[in-house]
Enzyme design. Structure first.
Site, mmCIF file in Angstrom:
data_model
loop_
_atom_site.group_PDB
_atom_site.id
_atom_site.type_symbol
_atom_site.label_atom_id
_atom_site.label_comp_id
_atom_site.label_asym_id
_atom_site.label_seq_id
_atom_site.Cartn_x
_atom_site.Cartn_y
_atom_site.Cartn_z
ATOM 1 N N HIS A 367 0.794 -1.229 0.000
ATOM 2 C CA HIS A 367 0.000 0.000 0.000
ATOM 3 C C HIS A 367 0.820 1.270 0.000
ATOM 4 O O HIS A 367 0.250 2.363 -0.023
ATOM 5 C CB HIS A 367 -0.917 0.044 1.223
ATOM 6 C CG HIS A 367 -2.113 -0.837 1.099
ATOM 7 N ND1 HIS A 367 -3.291 -0.422 0.517
ATOM 8 C CD2 HIS A 367 -2.310 -2.121 1.445
ATOM 9 C CE1 HIS A 367 -4.161 -1.408 0.535
ATOM 10 N NE2 HIS A 367 -3.581 -2.460 1.102
ATOM 11 N N LYS A 559 -9.160 13.694 3.693
ATOM 12 C CA LYS A 559 -8.232 12.571 3.749
ATOM 13 C C LYS A 559 -7.403 12.745 5.009
ATOM 14 O O LYS A 559 -7.444 13.804 5.628
ATOM 15 C CB LYS A 559 -7.324 12.546 2.522
ATOM 16 C CG LYS A 559 -6.737 13.933 2.184
ATOM 17 C CD LYS A 559 -5.958 13.966 0.876
ATOM 18 C CE LYS A 559 -6.803 13.935 -0.352
ATOM 19 N NZ LYS A 559 -6.868 12.626 -1.001
ATOM 20 N N THR A 667 -8.559 6.575 -2.775
ATOM 21 C CA THR A 667 -9.906 6.113 -3.090
ATOM 22 C C THR A 667 -10.896 7.251 -2.893
ATOM 23 O O THR A 667 -11.973 7.242 -3.489
ATOM 24 C CB THR A 667 -10.328 4.920 -2.199
ATOM 25 O OG1 THR A 667 -10.054 5.252 -0.829
ATOM 26 C CG2 THR A 667 -9.601 3.652 -2.579
ATOM 27 N N LYS A 671 -14.465 8.362 -4.998
ATOM 28 C CA LYS A 671 -15.793 8.667 -4.445
ATOM 29 C C LYS A 671 -16.266 10.038 -4.918
ATOM 30 O O LYS A 671 -17.438 10.221 -5.280
ATOM 31 C CB LYS A 671 -15.747 8.672 -2.913
ATOM 32 C CG LYS A 671 -15.279 7.388 -2.275
ATOM 33 C CD LYS A 671 -14.934 7.641 -0.791
ATOM 34 C CE LYS A 671 -14.103 6.535 -0.204
ATOM 35 N NZ LYS A 671 -13.457 6.933 1.075
#
Ligand code: PLP
Length: 825
Positions: A367, A559, A667, A671
């Site tokens: 990741h 975020k 991500t 969205k």
């Protein structure tokens, strides 16, 4: 007939009236109250209980079918699952949302207020944990046999408050009042050993065997959270382990007079699942964290093996054909030596056979490339907590270096020391990344550019050794939560336009492109965006007491707070805009509201300073009458899934401005684009693929590319060049040293200026500033063209099909898991 409607029939064609009766029944008999006395929480609990009647029915049906068919299953190991709320999602996925809404309306209750009673299940930090949540939703929706495994934290990610602009952390107590969506399964408790020492013995056959004498046994109690697939046919489980003390007591140590030694330094058993580590993308390297990792991996493997043995007894030959384990980052990498231990020490298997099974079973998702996130544990700590696992790791490493590495690079010690699981140095360390690659069948990155960098920069030698091991699976998000449930007005418009099958086949949204230039459709689409902005305006008022105008551009950055994500670049630009407005109050500018949401890791000083600075600038800007309300800045406290669901449908602009090469995928970018926000972003992570899909003309790209970043760093980056070379940058940075934003307290914001200059600006904010500022002008120009903007927003929704987590899961199935779906009757 639509899938959702079919389901309502399949589960008994329940009417709103019946649902209402069920709620009232649960209010009375389950919660001991009645319609006159019930609190809001009681109503929510009773509604959840009514809904759970369907959930548990499908759950047992699913488990029965999977057992009977003895299906291969994937086991998703993750230290984090950022689930958010479940009531609305489960109602939607069962096709019961409208039924429940009508039932509640008859009871004079607004369903939206009711679902706000639920605490978020925040058992994760950010993107990685939310990805796990989207994936288990997709797995259930696609009728794939799957179990999520993780930790049942008593406290999830901290609740964030602001005090005078500073972040304050408060404990999150998500299950203080109970949680209707989890069931304890005491029949599946596991005992997990830790600490102690290893004895080397000879067995009856004269073979050397190892016996681990643990210093402590911890009990793992499973809690199951049902994961309802869309259409409600398959209900999988997320199994989370809670740690408990056992009655085990170390008599050996006690008898030798060391009562205190038996406890000293040992992490108390019940603290293991107490709290989630709040570090996103950084590694704390703490003993408790290693024990958390081992605890949940060991519980989960025992659980898997117990289930396997029910069908296959002691025949291990089908194990890797039945069991796939996906490691969500290196956090669960300890599962690899744990499975070796079970096979070699407990099942008496020979090493080569055990290792073959291991490598076929595990796969690993990387990741991040950030060095501060790559996990390493000191050998000393390992030896204390998991002495037998350390031995096994040494043996895995010895065989790997002596056979595989030496065969490819004979006698090359430099390569050996680079690929070794053990890092030599002042303190010897165990590299969990290397262990994960060596013990896995496949290794994937999470966006094309990131996977390429995993191969070229992070693991180039491993890639040379095993080219086929490395692959890409670009991340995705579930359109059920991130469009259908969070943006009901837009979903209904889409249903009317292209039909209602898109939640399980997002490519259908592509048909919206035919309407992109249709004036009537544009108006309907933008009216919904406006209504969503009006709704967010109220949330903003409640949370910050700031009034914002819903006709302004809503520019959103949400975020985790991290330098690489560059909230401080956004701040620099806001300050520059403010300065331009002060110099020229009649400047032509579309009013803009900059909206932030972000938690900083409690120990991350600069990140907290950035939050403080944004709050202080916001205070000043929002109350400055000279700029006529053209600029507003709000930082919404306690960013989390349920707040994201309210912000995303209202976004005009999506800020995705990380330094190129640093954001693995992102991500949040998906969205926001899905809900019609225009991205201003760098060519980083999935932004690159989003731009490809929605078209260059429907995003605003700025800044250095990955290669340009590398070149600039190589050549020697000097932020002072930008400071002295750009009058606006200099003025804005110097502003941080004054008391303009912190009256009477000059210097309170200086750490931010210092990070840009003396600190070397490691994330190249100054290098990208001008390009970002130009990009923001382009955003404004685009927004002024109302039709052009509407068209772009619509095309963003239309062309995001690739970023559906169902597609990600299909890629995992095809490239890694080789899994088959299983219809549950
Ligand atoms: C999606 C999501 C994230 C990840 O956002 P990025 O912009 O990809 O970092 C983090 N937190 C929450 C609550 C989310 O929903």
């Amino acid at each position: 007939m639509t899938k959702a409607k079919e389901t309502e029939m399949a589960i008994g064609k329940i009417t709103p009236k019946q649902f209402k009766e069920s709620i009232i029944k649960h209010l009375n008999s389950t919660f001991g109250t009645d319609i006159n006395k019930a609190s809001k929480k009681a109503w929510w609990n009773a509604t959840s209980a009514a809904l759970n009647e369907f959930v548990y029915d499908r759950l047992s049906q699913t488990q029965k079918t999977h057992f009977e068919k003895d299906t291969r299953a994937v086991h998703y190991f993750s230290l984090e699952f950022l689930m958010g709320r479940l009531t609305g999602n489960n109602l939607h996925n069962l096709g019961l949302f409208e039924t429940a809404k009508k039932a509640l309306t008859e009871l004079d209750i607004d369903i939206n207020t009711l679902v706000d009673e639920e605490e978020d299940m925040a058992l994760g930090n950010g993107g990685l944990g939310r990805l796990a949540a989207c994936f288990i939703d997709s797995l259930a929706t696609m009728e794939l046999p799957a179990i999520g495994y993780g930790i049942h934290y008593e406290h999830g990610l901290f609740r964030q408050e602001f005090k005078d602009g500073h972040q304050i952390e408060r404990p999150d107590s998500w299950r203080e009042y109970g949680n209707p969506f989890e069931i304890r399964r005491p029949e599946s408790i596991q005992d997990i050993p830790v600490y102690g020492y290893v004895e080397t013995k000879f067995n009856d056959a004269g073979k050397v065997v190892k016996e681990w004498h643990p210093g402590r046994i911890i009990k793992g109690v499973p809690w199951d959270v049902p994961v309802v697939g869309y259409s409600g046919k398959t209900v999988n489980v997320l199994r989370l382990w809670e740690s408990r003390a056992t009655n085990f007591f170390n008599w050996d140590v006690f008898n030798s007079g060391g009562y205190h030694d038996a406890h000293k330094e040992n992490v108390e058993s019940e603290t293991i699942s107490k709290v989630l580590y709040p570090n996103d993308e950084t590694d704390a390297g703490k003993e408790l964290r290693l024990i958390q990792q081992y605890f949940f991996c060991a519980c989960s493997l025992k659980d898997i093996i117990r289930r396997y043995k029910r069908a296959h007894a002691d025949d291990w030959s089908n194990f890797s054909a039945q069991v796939a384990v996906q490691l969500n980052d290196t956090h669960p990498a300890i599962a690899i030596p744990e499975l070796m231990r079970i096979l070699v020490d407990r099942a008496d298997m020979d090493w080569d056979q055990a290792w073959k099974i291991c490598r076929e079973t595990f796969s690993y998702t990387n990741h991040t490339l950030l060095p501060e996130a790559l996990e390493k544990w000191s050998v000393r700590l390992f030896e204390k907590v998991l002495p037998r696992h350390l031995e096994i790791i040494y043996e895995i490493n010895r065989r790997f270096l002596e056979s595989e590495v030496d065969a490819k690079w004979p006698g090359d010690n430099a390569i050996k020391s680079k690929l070794s699981i053990i890092e030599e140095g002042h303190e010897r360390m165990v590299r969990m990344g290397n262990l994960s690659v060596i013990g896995s069948n496949k290794v994937n990155g999470v966006a094309e550019v990131h996977s390429a960098l995993v191969k070229s920069d992070l693991f180039p030698e491993f890639n040379a050794l095993w080219t086929d091991k490395f692959t890409n699976v670009t991340n995705g998000v579930t359109p059920r939560r991130w469009l259908k449930a969070c943006n009901p007005a837009l979903s209904k418009l889409i249903d009317k336009t292209v039909g209602d099958q898109w939640p399980t086949n997002q490519e259908i949204l592509r048909d919206l492109d035919k309407k992109a230039d249709d004036a009537k459709f544009q108006k309907a689409y933008m009216d919904i965006k406006h209504e969503n902005k009006v709704a967010l305006t109220k949330v903003i008022k409640e949370l910050t007491d700031v009034d914002v105008d819903p006709s302004a551009i809503f520019d959103i950055q949400i975020k985790r707070l991290h330098e690489y994500k560059r909230q401080h670049l956004n701040l620099l630009h806001i300050m520059a805009l403010y300065r331009r407005l002060l110099q020229n109050p009649t400047m032509d500018m579309v009013p803009r509201v900059f909206i932030f949401g972000a938690k900083a890791a409690p120990g991350y000083k600069l990140a907290k300073d950035i939050i403080y600075a944004i709050n202080k600038v916001a205070d000043k800007v929002n109350n400055d009458e000279r700029i006529g309300g053209k600029l507003k800045v709000v930082f919404l406290p306690n960013y989390r899934v349920s707040l994201a669901e309210k912000m995303i449908p209202a976004a005009d602009v999506s800020e995705q401005i990380s330094t190129a090469g640093k954001e693995a995928s992102g991500t949040g970018n998906m969205k926001l684009a899905l809900n019609g926000a225009i991205t201003i972003g760098t060519l980083d992570g999935a932004n690159i693929e989003i731009a490809e899909e929605v078209g260059e003309e429907n995003v605003v790209i700025f800044g250095l590319t990955v290669d340009e970043v590398k070149a600039l760093k190589k050549q020697g980056y000097n932020p002072w060049d930008y400071y002295y070379g750009n009058e606006e940058i200099k003025a804005v940075l110097d502003w941080f040293d004054t008391d303009y934003f912190t009256p009477g307290k000059p210097g309170e914001l200086s750490s931010i200026k210092n990070s840009f200059l003396d600190g070397g600006d490691p994330y190249l904010c100054l290098a990208d500033f001008e390009s970002y500022s130009e990009g923001q002008k382009e955003i404004e120009a685009k927004y002024k063209d109302k039709k052009g903007w509407a068209r772009s927003a619509i095309l963003n929704t239309a062309y995001m099909g690739k970023f559906n987590s169902d597609r990600s899961i299909q890629d995992y199935v095809d490239r890694i898991w080789k899994l088959k779906s299983c219809t549950v009757k």
